[in-house]
Every structure is written in structure tokens, then in C-alpha cells.
Write an enzyme that holds these catalytic residues in place. Sequence first.
Site, PDB file in Angstrom:
ATOM      1  N   LYS A 209       0.864  -1.192   0.000  1.00 40.67           N
ATOM      2  CA  LYS A 209       0.000   0.000   0.000  1.00 40.67           C
ATOM      3  C   LYS A 209       0.892   1.230   0.000  1.00 40.67           C
ATOM      4  CE  LYS A 209      -4.419   1.047   0.162  1.00 40.67           C
ATOM      5  NZ  LYS A 209      -5.575   0.261  -0.310  1.00 40.67           N
TER       6      LYS A 209
ATOM      7  N   ASP B 128      -6.845   4.510  -4.589  1.00 39.03           N
ATOM      8  CA  ASP B 128      -7.546   4.375  -3.302  1.00 39.03           C
ATOM      9  C   ASP B 128      -8.146   5.764  -3.047  1.00 39.03           C
ATOM     10  OD1 ASP B 128      -7.754   2.269  -0.923  1.00 39.03           O
ATOM     11  OD2 ASP B 128      -7.448   4.201   0.029  1.00 39.03           O
TER      12      ASP B 128
HETATM   13  P1  NDP Z   1     -12.948   7.991  -2.977  1.00 36.14           P
HETATM   14  O1  NDP Z   1     -11.843   8.951  -2.819  1.00 36.14           O
HETATM   15  O2  NDP Z   1     -13.526   7.763  -4.316  1.00 36.14           O
HETATM   16  O3  NDP Z   1     -14.154   8.335  -1.976  1.00 36.14           O
HETATM   17  C1  NDP Z   1     -13.951   8.430  -0.618  1.00 36.14           C
HETATM   18  C2  NDP Z   1     -15.257   8.846   0.034  1.00 36.14           C
HETATM   19  O4  NDP Z   1     -15.125   8.706   1.452  1.00 36.14           O
HETATM   20  C3  NDP Z   1     -15.608  10.302  -0.221  1.00 36.14           C
HETATM   21  O5  NDP Z   1     -16.998  10.421  -0.213  1.00 36.14           O
HETATM   22  C4  NDP Z   1     -14.988  11.012   0.987  1.00 36.14           C
HETATM   23  O6  NDP Z   1     -15.618  12.244   1.310  1.00 36.14           O
HETATM   24  C5  NDP Z   1     -15.261   9.986   2.073  1.00 36.14           C
HETATM   25  N1  NDP Z   1     -14.226  10.103   3.123  1.00 36.14           N
HETATM   26  C6  NDP Z   1     -12.885  10.008   2.973  1.00 36.14           C
HETATM   27  N2  NDP Z   1     -12.263  10.190   4.139  1.00 36.14           N
HETATM   28  C7  NDP Z   1     -13.238  10.420   5.039  1.00 36.14           C
HETATM   29  C8  NDP Z   1     -13.235  10.684   6.426  1.00 36.14           C
HETATM   30  N3  NDP Z   1     -12.089  10.746   7.121  1.00 36.14           N
HETATM   31  N4  NDP Z   1     -14.453  10.854   7.036  1.00 36.14           N
HETATM   32  C9  NDP Z   1     -15.610  10.788   6.336  1.00 36.14           C
HETATM   33  N5  NDP Z   1     -15.668  10.544   5.010  1.00 36.14           N
HETATM   34  C10 NDP Z   1     -14.511  10.361   4.384  1.00 36.14           C
HETATM   35  O7  NDP Z   1     -12.373   6.598  -2.371  1.00 36.14           O
HETATM   36  P2  NDP Z   1     -12.888   5.121  -2.626  1.00 36.14           P
HETATM   37  O8  NDP Z   1     -14.349   5.081  -2.793  1.00 36.14           O
HETATM   38  O9  NDP Z   1     -12.015   4.504  -3.651  1.00 36.14           O
HETATM   39  O10 NDP Z   1     -12.487   4.441  -1.234  1.00 36.14           O
HETATM   40  C11 NDP Z   1     -13.377   4.373  -0.130  1.00 36.14           C
HETATM   41  C12 NDP Z   1     -12.942   3.244   0.792  1.00 36.14           C
HETATM   42  O11 NDP Z   1     -12.938   2.008   0.060  1.00 36.14           O
HETATM   43  C13 NDP Z   1     -11.536   3.371   1.375  1.00 36.14           C
HETATM   44  O12 NDP Z   1     -11.526   2.799   2.655  1.00 36.14           O
HETATM   45  C14 NDP Z   1     -10.686   2.506   0.443  1.00 36.14           C
HETATM   46  O13 NDP Z   1      -9.520   2.040   1.069  1.00 36.14           O
HETATM   47  C15 NDP Z   1     -11.668   1.366   0.174  1.00 36.14           C
HETATM   48  N6  NDP Z   1     -11.410   0.576  -1.016  1.00 36.14           N
HETATM   49  C16 NDP Z   1     -11.305   1.153  -2.254  1.00 36.14           C
HETATM   50  C17 NDP Z   1     -11.086   0.361  -3.364  1.00 36.14           C
HETATM   51  C18 NDP Z   1     -11.053   0.920  -4.742  1.00 36.14           C
HETATM   52  O14 NDP Z   1     -10.959   0.128  -5.682  1.00 36.14           O
HETATM   53  N7  NDP Z   1     -11.160   2.226  -4.948  1.00 36.14           N
HETATM   54  C19 NDP Z   1     -10.903  -1.091  -3.240  1.00 36.14           C
HETATM   55  C20 NDP Z   1     -11.140  -1.604  -1.916  1.00 36.14           C
HETATM   56  C21 NDP Z   1     -11.355  -0.781  -0.853  1.00 36.14           C
HETATM   57  P3  NDP Z   1     -14.997  13.661   0.805  1.00 36.14           P
HETATM   58  O15 NDP Z   1     -15.349  13.742  -0.647  1.00 36.14           O
HETATM   59  O16 NDP Z   1     -15.666  14.677   1.640  1.00 36.14           O
HETATM   60  O17 NDP Z   1     -13.516  13.587   1.031  1.00 36.14           O
HETATM   61  O1  2IT Z   2      -7.989  -1.521  -0.910  1.00 31.74           O
HETATM   62  C1  2IT Z   2      -7.905  -1.991  -2.067  1.00 31.74           C
HETATM   63  O2  2IT Z   2      -8.075  -3.188  -2.291  1.00 31.74           O
HETATM   64  C2  2IT Z   2      -7.652  -1.064  -3.172  1.00 31.74           C
HETATM   65  N1  2IT Z   2      -7.585   0.141  -2.943  1.00 31.74           N
HETATM   66  C3  2IT Z   2      -7.455  -1.592  -4.551  1.00 31.74           C
HETATM   67  C4  2IT Z   2      -6.051  -2.084  -4.726  1.00 31.74           C
HETATM   68  C5  2IT Z   2      -5.664  -2.470  -6.137  1.00 31.74           C
HETATM   69  O3  2IT Z   2      -4.472  -2.751  -6.308  1.00 31.74           O
HETATM   70  O4  2IT Z   2      -6.511  -2.519  -7.035  1.00 31.74           O
END
Ligand code: NDP
Ligand code: 2IT
Length: 449
Positions: free
Chosen positions: A129, A169
Site C-alpha cells: 500500500k 484508493d
Molecule cells: P474515494 O476517494 O472515491 O471516496 C472516498 C469517500 O469517502 C468520499 O466520499 C470522501 O468524502 C469519504 N471520506 C474520505 N475520508 C473520510 C473521512 N475521514 N471521514 C468521512 N468521510 C470520508 O475513495 P474510494 O471510494 O475509492 O475508497 C473508499 C474506501 O474504500 C476506502 O476505505 C478505500 O480504502 C476502500 N477501497 C477502495 C477500493 C477501490 O478500488 N477504490 C478497493 C477496496 C477498498 P470527501 O469527498 O468529503 O472527502
Molecule cells: O484496498 C484496495 O483493495 C484497493 N484500494 C485496490 C487495490 C488495487 O491494487 O486494485
Amino acid sequence: MTTAKIDFDSFMSDLKDRTPHEDAFHQAVSEVVEDILPLINDNAAYRDAALLQRLTEPDRLISFRVEWMDDENKVQVNRGHRVQFNSAIGPYKGGLRFHPSVDPSVLKFLGFEQIFKNALTGLPMGGGKGGADFDPRGRSDAEIMRFCQSFMLELHRHIGPDVDVPAGDINVGAREIGWLFGAYQRITNSFEGVLTGKGLSFGGSQLRVEATGYGLIQFLCHMLARHDDGIEDKTIVISGAGNVALHAAELALKNGGKVVTLSDSGGFIHDGEGLTQEKIDWVRDHKAKPDSSLGAYAKEFSADWQEGEAPWGVACDVALPCATQNELDEKDAAKLIDNGCMAVAEGANMPTTAKGRERIRKSDILFGPAKAANAGGVAVSGLEISQNQMRRDLSCEELAELLQDIMKTIHDKCVEAAEEDDGKIDYAKGANIAGFRKVADAMMAQGHA
Ligand code: NDP
Ligand code: 2IT
């Protein structure tokens, strides 16, 4: 020689002594070790090989200065990192996060979780990561692009298609991956599959954008189906309004669910009428604007906006935390239980606090842990790597089928490795054990110092 059995409390206390102030990392390790310690204590060879100690110490943690020029021609300095945690079953793989909260502890928790998640996908990927404490909020597109380029100026030395393959992420989406990829290509003069989540015109995979949210709903549907239920007509509460949240909402709707909330760091919206595809598209467009708040949804669609609050008090059948770590605590869990919630599936990584999990574990709620439930994203990343290596793109239909198969297999692996109590499966335990077994076999076969 037979090494003595390991006591949970002494192990955790040693780990905390060695890694002070890394609370998020301790939380992630503790939750895994609790479930896998019996396997280690039943296997002297694991203990003789110091398997648990090696598994909880990253191969390396690279930290570096990222200097970049802002729009006022002022030099700004941030700190970037890449945690290369474990490569027993494949090259390091895991996302990059840009957020002010990023530090070694957060990245070590994420990298540690990623080891087991990646193992569960069945694809050859180790755990890693990375990211930086850079806050894109208030920054122009040009500033974010320059930050990505400076970040890659150092990161390129440490990654490669057979070494370490980052992805996105929080705050790192397809746009940032494009900028990072462009910088890598210019620095190294080579076009290779060194990142996933790329644009479709330069080696990206169909369905990667959707995969995490879609996979989450598929996992949820398997959990419900195994307990003779389904998602149709269920009221669903979702946190977050980013990639994972919006794609989860999209597939939930397609499957007949009613999604009533979304949130961002400013608060949550409650739409009693339920989201529609049109409303989801509006949120996607709106949140793509710099510094936008979800609060504007309330005016646009006559919904409720609760500033500074999380959505867990809204009555629901299913809760999907899809924003960030530790966003659902013990009190939130109690509200969900009181309101008759039947399933929680984690789209975000470690969104439930240790006490929140404990509370849910003791209730009737079905719990889909992040490392299983949100593995769809990294699974399609793994398929992007194979497409790049074959130099052949799979169709959307082929990928949709592969994602479905992988999420079903992950579900079944959890069930197989889990304990069943009164017909309720402990998916968290199943995921930890099934992920651990694969990595442990590989580490044992490869020997040690
Ligand atoms: P994005 O950046 O697309 O979206 C993040 C969202 O979460 C936004 O709505 C943001 O709000 C909100 N957010 C972020 N930090 C905080 C906080 N401290 N408190 C409240 N709200 C918060 O990220 P993703 O959707 O990609 O990721 C979301 C989660 O999913 C993370 O935990 C990530 O690790 C996990 N994840 C993502 C994957 C991927 O493929 N993208 C894969 C697996 C897991 P704001 O716009 O106000 O910042
Ligand atoms: O938390 C996760 O699994 C991710 N942010 C995606 C990682 C990846 O390599 O696609």
C-alpha cells in the site's frame, strides 16, 4: 527445537513496543491474529519459522520527500510512502491514497489487510500500500497533476510489473492513475503494466472502476442467499460518496434494493424516496467538482442533510460502510442492532472499530469483512495485470463473469474456513483463516533466513 506457543497478549504487547503510536496497524493485526493464532499454536513448524513475527513485519517501508510547485510558484513539501508488506504469493499489489491522515501506521494497516485480501482473490498478488499526506482539497487540477508527477519521480525506483503494481484508493482515481502512469512512462521510457486502474486507451481493464462496489453487492447477495434471503426491497444505508459507495449503490438498485443514504466528510444525506440512477449520476458529477459538498444533494432532490453526522442511525436492513477506517463504532453498531439491521458488509477498509465489530459479532447481524467483501477491486486489478502481460484485452462480459466467479469463490472460501454458530457464519474468521493459509503455505515452502 520446538518454539513455545504464542500468547496473544504478549505478542500484541511486543508488537506495540516495536511499533509505538501505530494504533491503526495494531488494530488490523490484532483482529487477524485473534483468528489465526490457534492455527499457529497447533503447528510447531509455523512457530519454529517465526511465521507470525515475519508476517507482521513489512518487507520494507519506503518513505520519501515529495516536493512540488503550487499555482503561486511556491515550493510545497509532502511525505510519500510505499509499504511493501509481503510478496510470498506474487508482486506487491495495493492502492495509493492521498489524504492528510496518511502515515506509516495507516499504510501498514492497509498493506497488512491487503496480504490476506489478495490471497483470497486466488490471483498471484502480494500485499502492499502507499500514498502521501497530500490533501487535494483546495488544489487545482494542475497542482494535483504536478503532485502526481513529483510523487512518481521517487516511486518509480521501487515499482515494476514484476515487483510492485500500485493502483488507486481514496482521492486517487482513474485521473490520477493516468497522470502517475504518464510520469512513469516518461521517466523510464518504457510502456508497461506498472499500475492498474488505467484508462481503457492505455492498458486499463473494463470493469475496474465498478469492480469494488459491484463486488461488494455480489458478496452481500451471497451472504444473504446462504441465509435464505435476498437484497430485493431491502432498505440500504451507505456511507461515502466516492468510487466504492456509488458503484455499490448502483448495483444495489439494479438488484431491487432501496438505497436511502450517502455521506462525505461533511455529513450525510437521507433520501427517504430512495436513490435512482439519475441521482447517483448527479452525485458523481457533483463530487467530481473541486471541494464540492454532498450537502447540495439535499436542495437538488428535497432530501435531508445531516451536517457532521454519520448515517448509522437511519433504520435499515443492510449497512454498507464505504468511506474510510473506523467510521462505524460501538454506538453506531448498537443503533444498527436496535433498528433491526440484518447485514453489514464493509466496502471501505477496516471501517468498523474493534468494539463495533465485537458488538456486531455478538448480535444476529451477518458481517462481511472488508478483506473479503471489497476484494472485487483488487481482483479486477489482478485481471488487468494478466491482460497487460498477455497484451490482450478481455471483453466486459468476460470480466463480469470472472468477477462474479471470484466473489462467489471468496464467499465460499470464507464459509468453508469459518465457524458456524446457530446457522450464522463468522465470515471475518473465515476470511482471516483462508487468506492466512495460502500465504503461510507459500512462506513455509520458500524457507527463511
Ligand atoms: P474515494 O476517494 O472515491 O471516496 C472516498 C469517500 O469517502 C468520499 O466520499 C470522501 O468524502 C469519504 N471520506 C474520505 N475520508 C473520510 C473521512 N475521514 N471521514 C468521512 N468521510 C470520508 O475513495 P474510494 O471510494 O475509492 O475508497 C473508499 C474506501 O474504500 C476506502 O476505505 C478505500 O480504502 C476502500 N477501497 C477502495 C477500493 C477501490 O478500488 N477504490 C478497493 C477496496 C477498498 P470527501 O469527498 O468529503 O472527502
Ligand atoms: O484496498 C484496495 O483493495 C484497493 N484500494 C485496490 C487495490 C488495487 O491494487 O486494485
